[in-house]
Enzyme design. Structure first.
Site, PDB file in Angstrom:
ATOM      1  N   GLY A 297      57.637  16.538  24.886  1.00  0.00           N
ATOM      2  CA  GLY A 297      56.190  16.413  24.836  1.00  0.00           C
ATOM      3  C   GLY A 297      55.602  15.766  26.077  1.00  0.00           C
ATOM      4  O   GLY A 297      54.560  16.203  26.581  1.00  0.00           O
TER       5      GLY A 297
ATOM      6  N   CYS B   6      83.575  12.923  -1.411  1.00  0.00           N
ATOM      7  CA  CYS B   6      84.945  12.464  -1.673  1.00  0.00           C
ATOM      8  C   CYS B   6      85.670  12.105  -0.377  1.00  0.00           C
ATOM      9  O   CYS B   6      86.482  11.177  -0.336  1.00  0.00           O
ATOM     10  CB  CYS B   6      85.717  13.512  -2.458  1.00  0.00           C
ATOM     11  SG  CYS B   6      85.797  15.122  -1.650  1.00  0.00           S
TER      12      CYS B   6
END
Length: 494
Positions: A22, A167
């Site tokens: 930007g 897990c």
């Protein structure tokens, strides 16, 4: 057709994002001679921005990026320009379709997938050209989008940010990154607000003065002992190490534990600092630039790496991974912003046949770092810019109304949609509903599509304040519908 000076000065440009790209875009636009700009950004300036967001300096830390970017770029590159800044999120209701229609082109300089999808959707609905660009380290891309004429941002599926199996993170980490994510979950569990999605929600700790020791003993000793007992889990790799706090702290300088000892001390110090902050001010959110939080995550990460026989990582790497930081390189930002401006000028000059999607690679391809390809026509199956009537494949006996609402709302970036079956109102959402209405719609949402009278080939209509979309429900063989199988499986565990 080229733009004259007078035409350039009349054009209105919206820049969304005032970060690395930007800042470069604002500079380039002003140097060309454009006079009417608006810039939107939600973020504030922090120290880590200063190495590449050149419109900012140390005095600007803590101030809104949009405001400072507008001020500094105007002073340096366009004293006569009119630049309006907005310090808020792009999804703010004031940036509606009519707002977008006031611009000749929109520049997307965002690093957030959902925000980019939102701007894309608004530009398509407002029929305003969009120039989207992004970088990641040494690579980058620029895409010009002309509504209904070229592919929009969502015509091709985007890869979501990478996730990791719960897990693996909890029980069997195989890389340091797994340990970083585990440590980030731990800090959120200990000091943050309640979060149903936290992997460590089953951990229970007291609020005693020795809370640091209770936590350490559980997560680094007793839990590891339980994992250690599983022969199946460690068939293909070395079992985790079991060390108590005292063993590490009291180890000699010649011990194998000497490399872990500094991280245990760092754990103790950072834990107590965060605990004091928690007691004084209540829960707080993770912040990638908070030194105490990064110290804690660095300590936990490296202790856990040592336990699971993994190579530890530096504090800088921990900060990068914990903050999901994509490496930003000023040179890459500069190249991509320049390419975005070239495509913008083609759009404003009505040279649409010359539009190109531009790719910047890390390594040369046929001796070129830059690759160009012509824009494609819209994907007819795209929910945003394709046909107004799209197919939605599902199992009517499995899918509930809420299932389809969740999927379509996410895919199409709908906001508080209303759902209809023909002329029949099925579902409403929004903050203005009464309690009784909310309860009624929640009940309806749990019903299966077949119980609501839907059949194969029937239509369902979604409508929000911006767009109306119609979907044809198409029944498919359940054996081949992966989505249906996933939903069935998830419902078995509810």
């Amino acid at each position: 057709m080229s733009l004259s000076k007078e035409e350039i000065e009349k054009k209105r440009i919206l820049v969304v994002g005032a970060g690395g790209i930007g800042c470069e875009v604002l500079k380039n636009i002003l140097l060309i001679g454009f006079k009417h700009l608006e810039v939107i950004d939600l973020d504030v300036i922090d120290l880590s921005n200063l190495n590449r967001q050149f419109l900012f300096n140390k005095n600007h830390i803590g101030q809104p990026k949009s405001v400072i970017a507008a001020q500094v770029s105007k002073e340096r590159y366009g004293p006569e320009a009119e630049i309006v800044s907005h310090h808020c999120e792009i999804q703010n209701n004031k940036f509606n379709i009519d707002y977008y229609k006031t611009f000749d082109v929109v520049i997307n300089a965002l690093d957030n997938l959902n925000a980019r999808k939102h701007v894309n959707r608004m530009c398509v609905c407002a029929n305003v050209p969009l120039i989207d660009g992004g970088t990641s380290g040494f690579i980058g891309q620029t895409t010009p989008i002309i509504p209904k004429e070229t592919e929009c941002y969502e015509c091709q599926p985007k890869v979501p940010p990478k996730g990791y199996a719960v897990c693996t993170i909890r029980s069997n980490p195989s890389t340091a990154v797994h340990c970083v994510f585990w440590s980030k979950q731990l800090i959120q569990k200990l000091f943050g607000n309640a979060d149903d999605g936290n992997y460590l929600n089953d951990f229970q700790f007291s609020s005693t003065t020795t809370r640091w020791k209770e936590v350490y003993d559980k997560v680094f000793t007793s839990d590891i002992k339980v994992l250690h007992q599983s022969e199946e889990l460690w068939k293909l790799r070395k079992k985790p190490n079991i060390w108590t706090y005292e063993e590490i702290i009291n180890c000699s300088d010649t011990s194998l534990l000497k490399d872990v000892k500094p991280f245990v001390k760092l754990y103790y110090n950072s834990f107590n600092i965060l605990q004091q902050r928690y007691e004084n001010n209540g829960p707080f959110e993770f912040e990638k630039d908070d030194d105490d939080m990064i110290d804690f995550i660095t300590a936990c990460t490296n202790i856990r790496c040592a336990i699971f026989n993994l190579q530890g990582i530096s504090r800088f790497e921990v900060q990068e991974k914990a903050g999901n930081i994509i490496p930003a390189i000023p040179t890459t930002n500069s190249i991509i912003s320049g390419l975005m401006i070239i495509e913008m000028m083609k759009v404003l000059s009505q040279k649409k046949e010359n539009l190109r999607i531009c790719y910047l690679a890390k390594k040369p391809l046929k001796n070129h770092l830059l690759t160009f390809e012509k824009t494609s026509q819209p994907n007819k199956q795209c929910y945003i810019c394709g046909n107004e009537v799209s197919e939605f494949v599902c199992d009517l006996e499995v899918f509930t109304l809420k299932d389809i609402i969740n999927q379509i709302t996410e895919r199409c970036s709908l906001i508080n949609p209303t759902i209809l079956k023909g002329d029949q109102l099925l579902y409403e959402s929004g903050d203005d509903l009464e309690k009784e209405e909310i309860q009624m719609y929640e009940k309806v949402g749990k019903k299966k599509l077949i119980d609501l009278g839907f059949k194969d080939g029937e239509t369902i209509l979604f409508k929000d304040d911006i767009k109306t979309m119609t979907f044809i429900l198409k029944e498919e063989d359940r054996k081949h519908d992966v989505i249906n199988e996933e939903i069935k499986d998830s419902k078995k565990h509810l």
